[in-house]
Design a protein around this motif. Structure first.
Motif, PDB file in Angstrom:
ATOM      1  N   ARG A 199       0.666  -1.140   0.177  1.00 54.82           N
ATOM      2  CA  ARG A 199      -0.093  -0.068  -0.014  1.00 54.82           C
ATOM      3  C   ARG A 199       0.956   1.226   0.046  1.00 54.82           C
ATOM      4  O   ARG A 199       1.921   1.447   0.619  1.00 54.82           O
ATOM      5  N   TYR A 200       0.504   2.194  -0.695  1.00 51.60           N
ATOM      6  CA  TYR A 200       1.198   3.289  -0.950  1.00 51.60           C
ATOM      7  C   TYR A 200       0.274   4.578  -0.281  1.00 51.60           C
ATOM      8  O   TYR A 200      -0.743   4.762  -0.377  1.00 51.60           O
ATOM      9  N   GLN A 201       1.098   5.397   0.636  1.00 47.20           N
ATOM     10  CA  GLN A 201       0.520   6.457   1.241  1.00 47.20           C
ATOM     11  C   GLN A 201       1.675   7.616   1.238  1.00 47.20           C
ATOM     12  O   GLN A 201       2.824   7.457   1.373  1.00 47.20           O
ATOM     13  N   PRO A 202       1.102   8.783   1.261  1.00 49.28           N
ATOM     14  CA  PRO A 202       2.114   9.954   1.613  1.00 49.28           C
ATOM     15  C   PRO A 202       2.598   9.454   2.922  1.00 49.28           C
ATOM     16  O   PRO A 202       2.038   9.222   3.950  1.00 49.28           O
ATOM     17  N   LEU A 203       3.883   9.893   3.281  1.00 52.61           N
ATOM     18  CA  LEU A 203       4.688   9.576   4.467  1.00 52.61           C
ATOM     19  C   LEU A 203       4.096  10.248   5.456  1.00 52.61           C
ATOM     20  O   LEU A 203       4.049  11.492   5.557  1.00 52.61           O
ATOM     21  N   ASP A 204       3.884   9.486   6.571  1.00 52.27           N
ATOM     22  CA  ASP A 204       3.443   9.965   7.917  1.00 52.27           C
ATOM     23  C   ASP A 204       4.272  10.156   8.862  1.00 52.27           C
ATOM     24  O   ASP A 204       5.331   9.163   9.020  1.00 52.27           O
ATOM     25  N   ALA A 205       4.366  11.230   9.700  1.00 57.08           N
ATOM     26  CA  ALA A 205       5.561  11.463  10.439  1.00 57.08           C
ATOM     27  C   ALA A 205       5.774  10.265  11.512  1.00 57.08           C
ATOM     28  O   ALA A 205       6.824   9.893  12.042  1.00 57.08           O
ATOM     29  N   ALA A 206       4.723   9.597  11.773  1.00 58.06           N
ATOM     30  CA  ALA A 206       4.800   8.385  12.839  1.00 58.06           C
ATOM     31  C   ALA A 206       5.816   7.371  12.165  1.00 58.06           C
ATOM     32  O   ALA A 206       6.192   6.595  13.011  1.00 58.06           O
ATOM     33  N   TRP A 207       6.133   7.553  10.847  1.00 53.60           N
ATOM     34  CA  TRP A 207       7.025   6.471  10.198  1.00 53.60           C
ATOM     35  C   TRP A 207       8.343   6.917  10.374  1.00 53.60           C
ATOM     36  O   TRP A 207       9.228   6.153   9.708  1.00 53.60           O
ATOM     37  N   ALA A 208       8.504   8.305  10.843  1.00 52.46           N
ATOM     38  CA  ALA A 208      10.030   8.681  10.491  1.00 52.46           C
ATOM     39  C   ALA A 208      11.100   7.933  10.861  1.00 52.46           C
ATOM     40  O   ALA A 208      12.119   7.559  10.222  1.00 52.46           O
ATOM     41  N   GLU A 209      10.923   7.259  12.148  1.00 48.54           N
ATOM     42  CA  GLU A 209      11.831   6.214  12.687  1.00 48.54           C
ATOM     43  C   GLU A 209      12.081   5.021  11.819  1.00 48.54           C
ATOM     44  O   GLU A 209      13.356   4.780  11.433  1.00 48.54           O
ATOM     45  N   SER A 210      10.968   4.488  11.046  1.00 47.15           N
ATOM     46  CA  SER A 210      11.142   3.395  10.370  1.00 47.15           C
ATOM     47  C   SER A 210      11.883   3.787   9.117  1.00 47.15           C
ATOM     48  O   SER A 210      12.632   3.111   8.406  1.00 47.15           O
ATOM     49  N   VAL A 211      11.734   5.031   8.261  1.00 50.37           N
ATOM     50  CA  VAL A 211      12.309   5.752   7.277  1.00 50.37           C
ATOM     51  C   VAL A 211      14.061   5.512   7.666  1.00 50.37           C
ATOM     52  O   VAL A 211      14.889   5.234   7.005  1.00 50.37           O
ATOM     53  N   ALA A 212      14.371   6.162   9.071  1.00 45.52           N
ATOM     54  CA  ALA A 212      15.574   6.399   9.369  1.00 45.52           C
ATOM     55  C   ALA A 212      16.181   4.732   9.295  1.00 45.52           C
ATOM     56  O   ALA A 212      17.510   4.959   9.310  1.00 45.52           O
ATOM     57  N   ASN A 213      15.668   3.996  10.077  1.00 47.40           N
ATOM     58  CA  ASN A 213      16.067   2.654   9.985  1.00 47.40           C
ATOM     59  C   ASN A 213      16.433   1.988   8.763  1.00 47.40           C
ATOM     60  O   ASN A 213      17.651   1.243   8.595  1.00 47.40           O
ATOM     61  N   LEU A 214      15.491   2.363   7.780  1.00 54.04           N
ATOM     62  CA  LEU A 214      15.959   1.988   6.381  1.00 54.04           C
ATOM     63  C   LEU A 214      17.146   2.510   5.958  1.00 54.04           C
ATOM     64  O   LEU A 214      17.886   1.871   5.155  1.00 54.04           O
ATOM     65  N   GLU A 215      17.070   3.838   5.963  1.00 52.73           N
ATOM     66  CA  GLU A 215      18.104   4.734   5.539  1.00 52.73           C
ATOM     67  C   GLU A 215      19.678   4.085   5.996  1.00 52.73           C
ATOM     68  O   GLU A 215      20.388   3.961   5.372  1.00 52.73           O
ATOM     69  N   ALA A 216      19.496   3.682   7.370  1.00 51.79           N
ATOM     70  CA  ALA A 216      20.915   3.449   7.855  1.00 51.79           C
ATOM     71  C   ALA A 216      21.092   1.915   7.302  1.00 51.79           C
ATOM     72  O   ALA A 216      22.387   1.722   7.189  1.00 51.79           O
ATOM     73  N   ARG A 217      20.330   1.313   6.970  1.00 49.85           N
ATOM     74  CA  ARG A 217      20.668  -0.048   6.569  1.00 49.85           C
ATOM     75  C   ARG A 217      21.022  -0.087   5.179  1.00 49.85           C
ATOM     76  O   ARG A 217      21.768  -0.705   4.572  1.00 49.85           O
ATOM     77  N   VAL A 218      20.710   1.082   4.245  1.00 43.01           N
ATOM     78  CA  VAL A 218      20.710   1.193   2.625  1.00 43.01           C
ATOM     79  C   VAL A 218      21.691   2.348   2.223  1.00 43.01           C
ATOM     80  O   VAL A 218      22.083   2.385   1.334  1.00 43.01           O
ATOM     81  N   MET A 219      21.685   3.273   3.019  1.00 44.79           N
ATOM     82  CA  MET A 219      22.336   4.453   2.605  1.00 44.79           C
ATOM     83  C   MET A 219      23.791   4.953   3.213  1.00 44.79           C
ATOM     84  O   MET A 219      24.285   5.800   2.882  1.00 44.79           O
ATOM     85  N   GLY A 220      24.217   3.823   4.099  1.00 45.49           N
ATOM     86  CA  GLY A 220      25.476   4.078   4.740  1.00 45.49           C
ATOM     87  C   GLY A 220      25.747   5.505   5.157  1.00 45.49           C
ATOM     88  O   GLY A 220      24.930   6.013   6.132  1.00 45.49           O
ATOM     89  N   SER A 221      26.972   6.096   4.963  1.00 42.54           N
ATOM     90  CA  SER A 221      27.284   7.249   5.927  1.00 42.54           C
ATOM     91  C   SER A 221      26.403   8.674   5.605  1.00 42.54           C
ATOM     92  O   SER A 221      26.354   9.580   5.970  1.00 42.54           O
ATOM     93  N   ASP A 222      25.525   8.253   4.328  1.00 46.74           N
ATOM     94  CA  ASP A 222      24.659   9.382   3.898  1.00 46.74           C
ATOM     95  C   ASP A 222      23.398   9.306   4.575  1.00 46.74           C
ATOM     96  O   ASP A 222      22.481   9.996   4.120  1.00 46.74           O
ATOM     97  N   ALA A 223      23.078   8.171   5.193  1.00 48.63           N
ATOM     98  CA  ALA A 223      21.571   8.246   5.816  1.00 48.63           C
ATOM     99  C   ALA A 223      21.212   9.384   6.617  1.00 48.63           C
ATOM    100  O   ALA A 223      21.976  10.006   7.492  1.00 48.63           O
ATOM    101  N   TRP A 224      19.881   9.532   6.513  1.00 49.18           N
ATOM    102  CA  TRP A 224      19.276  10.499   7.460  1.00 49.18           C
ATOM    103  C   TRP A 224      18.841  10.040   8.631  1.00 49.18           C
ATOM    104  O   TRP A 224      18.533   8.758   8.682  1.00 49.18           O
TER     105      TRP A 224
END
Ligand code: KG4
Ligand code: ZN
Length: 805
Positions: free
Chosen positions: A276-301
Motif C-alpha cells: 500500500r502506498y501513502q504519503p509519508l506519515d511522521a509516525a513512520w519517520a523512525e522506520s525511514v531512518a532505520n531503512l536509511e541506515a541499512r541502505v544509505m551508509g554514511s549518507d543516511a538521514w
C-alpha cells in the motif's frame, strides 16, 4: 473533406478567468507565423461551459473558416479557476479529436504577457492571476523587441505575500488578480490598461507562435499534439491532499492505519501480502531512518532529519508498506512494515529527489517505480514538469532503471557522497506512469458484439458514443442502432480516493480531465477493430451522448464539455442523459426484453430509491432515504471496523462467513407502511455495539457484525420492494447501483421474486456500478425520438428522475 481545402487553421481559446477569449488564425509553415483572422472576448461569469461552443462557432463563421480546415486547437492551461481551466481543456480535447486536429496548450499567464508585448509594452511585467482564497499566481517577465522572457515557473502565494515578492520598481502589472488587489499592489508598479487584465485570443496565438518558433511545439505533429496528453496547470494539490500532507507531517501519535492506502502498483507481489502506498506519515519517520541506515551508509538521514524535512511546504514524501492480506489478518488490522519511501523537493518547476530507497528484501516488485509515479503525480500538480536526481556512479542497476523511466544522464557531480564517490545527475520529464490511461487501470467490459466482420466495412452502422463522468469513474461506451454494445470502458479512480474514505470531488474532476480523451480514443480503437472499419472517425457517428445530471458538478462538467467539443467538431447532435435513468437501463444489457411497468431498486453510495417505471422515460420515485444511502452505510460500518474504502465489497465478503442472527440491529421504518428508508440509526447502532464490545475488552467478531448489519439492511430493502411491487402490480423487478453487486441482497431478491411470481432482472456486476454502456442505452432511445440537447445546455447536480428532460 474537400481535397482543395488546406488544413492550416488554428483555433485558440481560454476560459481560465471570467472571460471567454477566442481567436482564429492561419498557420504559415514557411515562416512559422500565425496570421490572426478573428479574435473576440466575451464575459462569461462562471458560465463558460454554456457559452464557449457558441463563441467558437460565431468566430469561425466571422472568419469564414470551415471546421474541416482546423489543423490545431490551442487552449489556455491556466493557472486560473480550476473548473474554468478544465472546461477549456475538456472542450479543446473534444474539439481537437472531432476535427482530427492536434491540441496544444499555452500558459494563460504567458498569453497575457504576449498581449502586452503586442501593444508595445517593453521592460518588466508581472502577470498576477487570481487564485481565489486571497491567493494569486504571479509570474515575472522581461519584454524586449525580440519577445517575452519568463523569469519564474508557476507558483501560488497569498496576495499579501505577493506584494513583497513583486517588489516595487519600474514595472507593469496585469492579470485578473488586479480586480481584487489593485490597491494592495498599488506601490509595486504601474497597472496596465484594464482591457488587458484578462487573456485575449490574440495573446494566445502569439504565445503559440513563440512556442512553435522555439521548437517546443509543432502545431502539425499529431504525436506531440495528442489531446490525451494535455493537462491543466494547478500549482497546488487538492485541499484533501494538502490537509492530509499537513496532518501527516506532524503526526506524532500514530494510528498507523494503512488500510486506506493505495493498493497495488507492485505487479510481482507474492500472494501473502499487499503493498500500500501513502504519503509519508511522521509516525513512520523512525522506520525511514532505520531503512536509511541499512541502505544509505554514511549518507543516511536520521529520524530528526526526516521529521524536519516532512512539514516543509515545498516537500513531498511517499511511502510503501507491506500489509498482510485482508483475510489472513486477524487481530492487528492495519499493521504493516515500511518497505520503501521517496522524498522530493519541488523548486523552480523541478522535482528534485532527495531520498529514494526500497527494502532490499522487497526489491524487484516494481515498488520504486510506483513510488516515483506517486510523487511525480503530486509534483506535477504542484507545478513541476521535470525530475532530477543524483545516483552513485557505481550503482549501474539504478542507471538502467532511471533511463527506463525516460531520464538521461547529463553529467557528474564530483565527490557528491560523503565517501567521496561521484554522482551522476539524471534528469528528464516527470515520469508519470501511463499505466493504461492517466495512471488508472482500464476495465474493458466484454461486450456482446459479434466479432465476425470479415472484409473492410463499407457501410458503418449508426453509432452512438456515450460519456459518463458523474462521480469517480471516467467511462465511455459505443452502441449501435440495434442496441449492441460495441465498446464499454471504465477508468476507475478508486486508487486516488480510497485513502480519504470517500470520493473527493476535486480529485475526481482532476482525474476525469486526465483520462477522458484516452478512454474515448480507446473506445474508438475498439470499434474500429470490431467493425473492421480502420478509417472510422467521430464524424461517422450518429450522436455523442453524455451524462449531464445528477452528480458532482465539477465532474459532470468535464464530461459535458468534452462531449460538446466532440459533437460540435464532428457535426453530430448531442444527447444529454440522466445518470439514474442510466442505472435503470443497465438492466437491458442482459435482458433486452424487459418491459414497463417495472419496479427498480437503485442502491449506491449516493442513492437509495425505489422507482416505478411506468414507461421508458416516465418515472415515479416511490421512496428514497431520509438520511444515509445504503452504500454509504456499508462504507461507514466498514470504516468503524477499521476496514478500507469502499466498504461494501469487504463487508459482504466478511458477512458470507458470519452469522446474520448473531446481533440484533434495528430495521428502521420496516413497518412504516410507506416506501421511505432510513439508514443512519442502523449505522449508529453498529458503531455503538463496536464501542461497547471494545470497552468491555471483548474481541470483535467482524464476521458476525458484518453479517448482522447486512441482514438488517437486506430485510428492509426486500420488505419495501415487496410492497412496491404489490402496490404497482408490476411484474418486473430490476436492480441498479453499486450495492446491487451484493450477493446476499441478490439472493434475497431472487427468493422474493419467486414467491411473488415477478421476473427479476439484475445487471451484470460490471454494469451495477457506474459505466457508460448504460448511458448509451438511454441515448439510443433518445436518438430514436430525436431528442437532442443544444450546446448551451448545462450540468445539473440534482435533476430529479421524475421530470422529463
Ligand atoms: O454505484 P456506485 O459504484 O457509486 C455510487 O455511489 O454512485 O456504488 C458504490 C457503492 C459504495 O458505497 C460501495 O460500498 C457499495 O456501492 N458496494 C457494495 C458492494 N459493492 C459495492 N455494497 C454492498 N455490497 C457490495 N458487494
Ligand atoms: Zn451511479
Amino acid at each position: 473533406m474537400n481535397n482543395q481545402q488546406a488544413k492550416d487553421i488554428v483555433v485558440a481559446f481560454d476560459t481560465a478567468n471570467e472571460i471567454i477569449a477566442v481567436s482564429v488564425g492561419r498557420l504559415d509553415t514557411q515562416t512559422k507565423s500565425i496570421t490572426v483572422l478573428a479574435s473576440k472576448e466575451t464575459p462569461a461569469f462562471r458560465a463558460s461551459n454554456t457559452k464557449l461552443i457558441q463563441c467558437i462557432d460565431d468566430l469561425l463563421a466571422s472568419a469564414s473558416v470551415q471546421k474541416e480546415s482546423i489543423a490545431c486547437v490551442v487552449c489556455g492551461r491556466g493557472p486560473g479557476s480550476f473548473t474554468g481551466v478544465r472546461i477549456c481543456l475538456a472542450t479543446a480535447k473534444g474539439l481537437a479529436m472531432g476535427c482530427g486536429a492536434t491540441l496544444q496548450g499555452v500558459s494563460t499567464s504567458d498569453a497575457q504577457a504576449w498581449q502586452l508585448w503586442e501593444i508595445g509594452i517593453r521592460g518588466s511585467v508581472v502577470v498576477l492571476g487570481d487564485a481565489m482564497r486571497k491567493e494569486v499566481y504571479p509570474v515575472r517577465y522581461e519584454l524586449d523587441d525580440a519577445g517575452i522572457e519568463r523569469l519564474n515557473s508557476d507558483v501560488v502565494m497569498k496576495a499579501t505575500a505577493a506584494v513583497e515578492w513583486v517588489g516595487s520598481s519600474e514595472q507593469i502589472l496585469c492579470g485578473d488578480a488586479l480586480y481584487k488587489y489593485a490597491e494592495l499592489l498599488s506601490d509595486c508598479g504601474a497597472l496596465c490598461d484594464e482591457a488587458y487584465w484578462h487573456p485575449t485570443g490574440f495573446g494566445l496565438l502569439l504565445a503559440t507562435q513563440a512556442l512553435w518558433r522555439s521548437g517546443e511545439i509543432d502545431p502539425f505533429d499529431v504525436k506531440q499534439g495528442n489531446p490525451a496528453l494535455l493537462l491543466p496547470v494547478y500549482t497546488r494539490l487538492s485541499d484533501a491532499e494538502e490537509h492530509e500532507r499537513q496532518r501527516f507531517a506532524v503526526n506524532q501519535a500514530p494510528e498507523k492505519d494503512l488500510l486506506s492506502g493505495v493498493q497495488g502498483g507492485a505487479p510481482n507481489t507474492p500472494a501473502d501480502f499487499v503493498v500500500r502506498y501513502q504519503p509519508l506519515d511522521a509516525a513512520w519517520a523512525e522506520s525511514v531512518a532505520n531503512l536509511e541506515a541499512r541502505v544509505m551508509g554514511s549518507d543516511a538521514w536520521n529520524t530528526v532529519q526526516v521529521l524536519d524535512d516532512l512539514p516543509r511546504s515545498d516537500r513531498c514524501w511517499w511511502a510503501a508498506y507491506a500489509v498482510e492480506d485482508e483475510f489472513k489478518r486477524s487481530v492487528e488490522f492495519g499493521q504493516g512494515t515500511l518497505i520503501g519511501y521517496v522524498g522530493g523537493w519541488i523548486v523552480d518547476g523541478q522535482l528534485q529527489i532527495l531520498k529514494i530507497a526500497t527494502d532490499p528484501e522487497y526489491r524487484r516488485l516494481g515498488i520504486a517505480k510506483e513510488l516515483i509515479n506517486r510523487i511525480s503525480l503530486d509534483a506535477r500538480d504542484l507545478g513541476a514538469t521535470e525530475l532530477t536526481l543524483e545516483v552513485r556512479v557505481s550503482n549501474t542497476g539504478a542507471h538502467a532503471f532511471y533511463e527506463d523511466l525516460g531520464l538521461s544522464n547529463i553529467g557528474k557531480r564530483p565527490r557528491y557522497y560523503s565517501d567521496r564517490e561521484d554522482a551522476f545527475i539524471f534528469t528528464g520529464p516527470l515520469p508519470v506512469s501511463n499505466r493504461d490511461v492517466a495512471g488508472m487501470h482500464l476495465r474493458i467490459n466484454e461486450s456482446s458484439a459479434e466479432t465476425e466482420a470479415l472484409s473492410v466495412a463499407t457501410e458503418v452502422p449508426e453509432l452512438i458514443l456515450a460519456i459518463e463522468t458523474s462521480c469517480d469513474e471516467t467511462a465511455a461506451a459505443v452502441i449501435d442502432a440495434d442496441g449492441t454494445i460495441l465498446a464499454d470502458i471504465v477508468a476507475s479512480q478508486i486508487d486516488f480516493h480510497s485513502r480519504f474514505g470517500g470520493v473527493v470531488p476535486e480529485i475526481a474532476s482532476r482525474k476525469h480531465i486526465e483520462a477522458i480523451a484516452g478512454v474515448a480514443e480507446e473506445c474508438l480503437a475498439q470499434v474500429r477493430i470490431k467493425l473492421n472499419a480502420p478509417n472510422l472517425t467521430w464524424s461517422d457517428f450518429a450522436s455523442i451522448s453524455v451524462t449531464y445530471a445528477p452528480g458532482l458538478v465539477g465532474a459532470l462538467v468535464v464530461g459535458l464539455a468534452f462531449a460538446k467539443g466532440l459533437a460540435f467538431a464532428s457535426g453530430v447532435p448531442l444527447i444529454g442523459v440522466n445518470h439514474l435513468e442510466g442505472h435503470i437501463y443497465a438492466n437491458k444489457i442482459d435482458q433486452a426484453d424487459i418491459t414497463p411497468p417495472m419496479v427498480v431498486s437503485l442502491v449506491s453510495g449516493g442513492h437509495t430509491m425505489l422507482v416505478h417505471v411506468k414507461d421508458w422515460g416516465s418515472y415515479e420515485t416511490l421512496g428514497t432515504t431520509l438520511d444515509d444511502a445504503v452504500g454509504e452505510a456499508f462504507d461507514k460500518v466498514a470504516k468503524a471496523l477499521g476496514l478500507g474504502y469502499p466498504g461494501g465489497p469487504i463487508i459482504s465478503k466478511l458477512a458470507a462467513q458470519g452469522n446474520p442472527k448473531a446481533i440484533k440491529f434495528p430495521r428502521a421504518l420496516l413497518h412504516s407502511g410507506d416506501l421511505q428508508f432510513s439508514l443512519s440509526g442502523l449505522k449508529t447502532s453498529v458503531m455503538t455495539y463496536i464501542q461497547k464490545e471494545q470497552q468491555a475488552g471483548r474481541e470483535l467478531n467482524q464476521f458476525d457484525i458484518a453479517a448482522s448489519f447486512q441482514a438488517a439492511v437486506i430485510d428492509v430493502q426486500v420488505a419495501k420492494a415487496r410492497t412496491a411491487l404489490e402496490q404497482t402490480g408490476a411484474k418486473e423487478f430490476c436492480l441498479g447501483g453499486g450495492v446491487a453487486a451484493n450477493p446476499a441482497l441478490r439472493a434475497a431478491y431472487e427468493q422474493m421474486c419467486e414467491q411473488l411470481g415477478v421476473r427479476l432482472t439484475m445487471p451484470p456486476m460490471s454494469a451495477c456500478t457506474d459505466n457508460a454502456a448504460m448511458i448509451a442505452l438511454v441515448a439510443l432511445d433518445r436518438y430514436k425520438q430525436q431528442k437532442f440537447f443544444d450546446f448551451t445546455c448545462d450540468v445539473s447536480a440534482h435533476a430529479p428522475l421524475d421530470e422529463a428532460y
